[in-house]
Motif scaffolding. Structure first.
Motif, short mmCIF file in Angstrom:
data_model
loop_
_atom_site.label_atom_id
_atom_site.label_comp_id
_atom_site.label_asym_id
_atom_site.label_seq_id
_atom_site.Cartn_x
_atom_site.Cartn_y
_atom_site.Cartn_z
N ARG A 221 20.32 40.79 -2.89
CA ARG A 221 19.41 41.91 -2.70
C ARG A 221 18.51 41.64 -1.49
O ARG A 221 18.04 40.52 -1.29
CB ARG A 221 18.55 42.10 -3.95
N PRO A 222 18.26 42.66 -0.66
CA PRO A 222 17.36 42.46 0.48
C PRO A 222 16.00 41.96 0.01
O PRO A 222 15.38 42.56 -0.87
CB PRO A 222 17.26 43.86 1.09
N THR A 223 15.55 40.85 0.60
CA THR A 223 14.33 40.19 0.14
C THR A 223 13.52 39.73 1.34
O THR A 223 14.06 39.18 2.30
CB THR A 223 14.68 38.96 -0.73
N VAL A 224 12.21 39.95 1.28
CA VAL A 224 11.32 39.44 2.32
C VAL A 224 10.19 38.67 1.66
O VAL A 224 9.57 39.14 0.70
CB VAL A 224 10.79 40.57 3.23
N TYR B 176 11.42 36.22 6.34
CA TYR B 176 10.21 35.41 6.08
C TYR B 176 9.13 35.83 7.05
O TYR B 176 9.35 35.89 8.26
CB TYR B 176 10.56 33.93 6.26
N VAL B 177 7.95 36.14 6.49
CA VAL B 177 6.79 36.51 7.30
C VAL B 177 5.62 35.61 6.90
O VAL B 177 4.95 35.85 5.89
CB VAL B 177 6.40 37.99 7.09
N PRO B 178 5.35 34.54 7.67
CA PRO B 178 4.18 33.71 7.40
C PRO B 178 2.92 34.39 7.93
O PRO B 178 2.96 35.00 9.02
CB PRO B 178 4.47 32.41 8.14
N VAL B 179 1.84 34.30 7.19
CA VAL B 179 0.60 34.99 7.57
C VAL B 179 -0.58 34.01 7.43
O VAL B 179 -0.74 33.37 6.39
CB VAL B 179 0.34 36.22 6.67
N ILE B 180 -1.40 33.92 8.47
CA ILE B 180 -2.53 33.00 8.48
C ILE B 180 -3.83 33.81 8.59
O ILE B 180 -3.95 34.70 9.43
CB ILE B 180 -2.42 32.01 9.66
N SER B 181 -4.81 33.46 7.74
CA SER B 181 -6.05 34.25 7.71
C SER B 181 -7.18 33.64 8.53
O SER B 181 -8.08 34.37 8.97
CB SER B 181 -6.52 34.43 6.26
N ASN B 182 -7.17 32.33 8.74
CA ASN B 182 -8.29 31.68 9.43
C ASN B 182 -7.80 30.70 10.49
O ASN B 182 -8.25 29.55 10.53
CB ASN B 182 -9.19 30.95 8.42
N LEU C 165 1.67 45.86 3.38
CA LEU C 165 1.40 47.29 3.57
C LEU C 165 1.60 47.72 5.02
O LEU C 165 1.98 48.86 5.28
CB LEU C 165 -0.03 47.61 3.12
N GLU C 166 1.35 46.80 5.94
CA GLU C 166 1.59 47.12 7.36
C GLU C 166 3.07 47.36 7.63
O GLU C 166 3.44 48.14 8.51
CB GLU C 166 1.07 45.98 8.24
N ASP C 167 3.93 46.69 6.86
CA ASP C 167 5.37 46.78 7.09
C ASP C 167 6.07 47.77 6.16
O ASP C 167 7.16 48.26 6.48
CB ASP C 167 6.01 45.40 6.91
N PHE C 168 5.45 48.04 5.02
CA PHE C 168 6.08 48.92 4.02
C PHE C 168 5.10 50.02 3.62
O PHE C 168 4.23 49.82 2.78
CB PHE C 168 6.47 48.12 2.76
#
Length: 347
Positions: free
Chosen positions: A236-239, A268-274, A293-296
């Protein structure tokens, strides 16, 4: 004397003792009600009471507000029956109800994954088969009667050759258990565990695309899900969105990149806050749940599996439904509630 508890719409039924929480009674009898923390802090077990009378133990308002309680909602983890009870719960399966076992475990390896994350491998008795679903957790039974819960980061099929579980433990300054893990704990130490617990696991009867959302060590059960998907050839498509404050918080980034190379349907989308200037971070920034939400713009056809800090899980649950149309029943979560969080419930 016991009380009868009926769960609609399935019609499944079980009994509860007068001083026993509904969830504890259900687990004891192999009934798969949804739950997370078992301590009135996360709200995963929230159900509608259709008939009967219960009283609640201490719990947090964010898990069950006074308004919700007045409207007939209960938390099965801390609701004790005073009469026969009928509740409405969206998930009652035997699928998630593997037998709960207490067993000794031996620390086989301790590996620092980052400055504040320890990967602990526990060896289990070879004579006893430990069955669980990828995504579930075990509890350490401490000598003073306290418990500490940690998700298993390895999929069940890995038990075949080497019975054991992998746990990702974050250092909590002043934490009774984690200070021991990062201090005097040594290989070969014997610890008692109990499990499996939790209703966070992959719903394999669906073919919907999936969003996996993790913050910090919330990656542990997500790692187990990915291992399981690869083993079962689930395409199944997975992110995966994995968030941390600094890049080092994505402590198994290389492992994820290797899985992405092997699994064509995994992104895979790694996200860093600081991020700091010295991090030289070129990737996504901000709150990890917002990146989804930015992507979907439309999640109405998806399933979401979210793990990590309660603020991330709670925000994702609310915003994905309100802003992107995610059906509430397709949001599966395990909020990593700390002992400090739980103590707020009784404050």
């Amino acid at each position: 004397m016991t009380f009868n508890v009926t769960v609609q719409p399935s019609g499944r039924a079980f009994t509860a003792n007068p001083d026993e929480a509904l969830l504890a009674a259900a687990i004891r009898q192999g009934i798969g009600l949804p739950y997370g923390c078992k301590d009135g802090a996360c709200g995963t077990c929230k159900s509608k009471k259709l008939e009967g009378t219960v009283s609640h133990g201490p719990h947090q308002a964010k898990a069950l507000s006074p308004e919700e309680e007045a409207s007939g909602f209960i938390l099965t983890c801390c609701a004790v029956p005073h009469t026969d009870v009928v509740i409405e719960s969206r998930q009652v399966t035997d699928e998630s109800a593997y037998p709960i076992k207490k067993m000794p475990s031996r620390v086989s390896t301790l590996t620092r994954a980052s400055h504040d994350v320890m990967v602990v491998r526990l060896q289990l008795p070879a004579s006893d088969v430990f069955k669980y679903h990828a995504g579930q957790y075990v509890e350490f039974l401490l000598r003073d009667g306290d418990r500490r819960a940690y998700s298993m980061a390895n999929a069940p099929h890995t038990q075949a050759d080497n019975p054991g579980v992998e746990l990702h433990i974050r250092l909590m300054p002043g934490g009774k258990f984690t200070e021991h893990v990062f201090g005097p704990m040594k290989e070969k130490e014997i610890l008692r565990i109990e499990g499996p617990y939790g209703s966070f696991f992959l719903r394999e009867d669906s073919d919907k695309p999936m969003v996996l959302l993790a913050s910090g060590t919330g990656f542990a059960p997500i790692k187990a899900l990915i291992e399981h998907m690869q083993f079962k050839n689930i395409t199944r498509p997975t992110v995966l969105y994995w968030g941390g404050r600094r890049p080092a918080d994505l402590y198994m980034n290389d492992w994820v990149q290797a899985r992405v190379a092997e699994m064509p349907n995994l992104r895979y989308v790694p996200v860093i806050s600081n991020a700091l200037p010295e991090d030289n971070w070129q990737g996504r920034t901000g709150f990890v749940h917002k990146s989804v939400l930015e992507d979907f713009a439309d999640l109405s056809g998806h399933q979401v599996y979210a793990c990590g800090a309660p603020i991330v899980v709670d925000s994702a649950r609310a915003e994905y439904s309100a802003l992107a149309g995610l059906p509430a029943e397709e949001f599966y979560a395990d909020a990593f509630t700390t002992e400090a969080d739980k103590h707020k419930a009784s404050a």
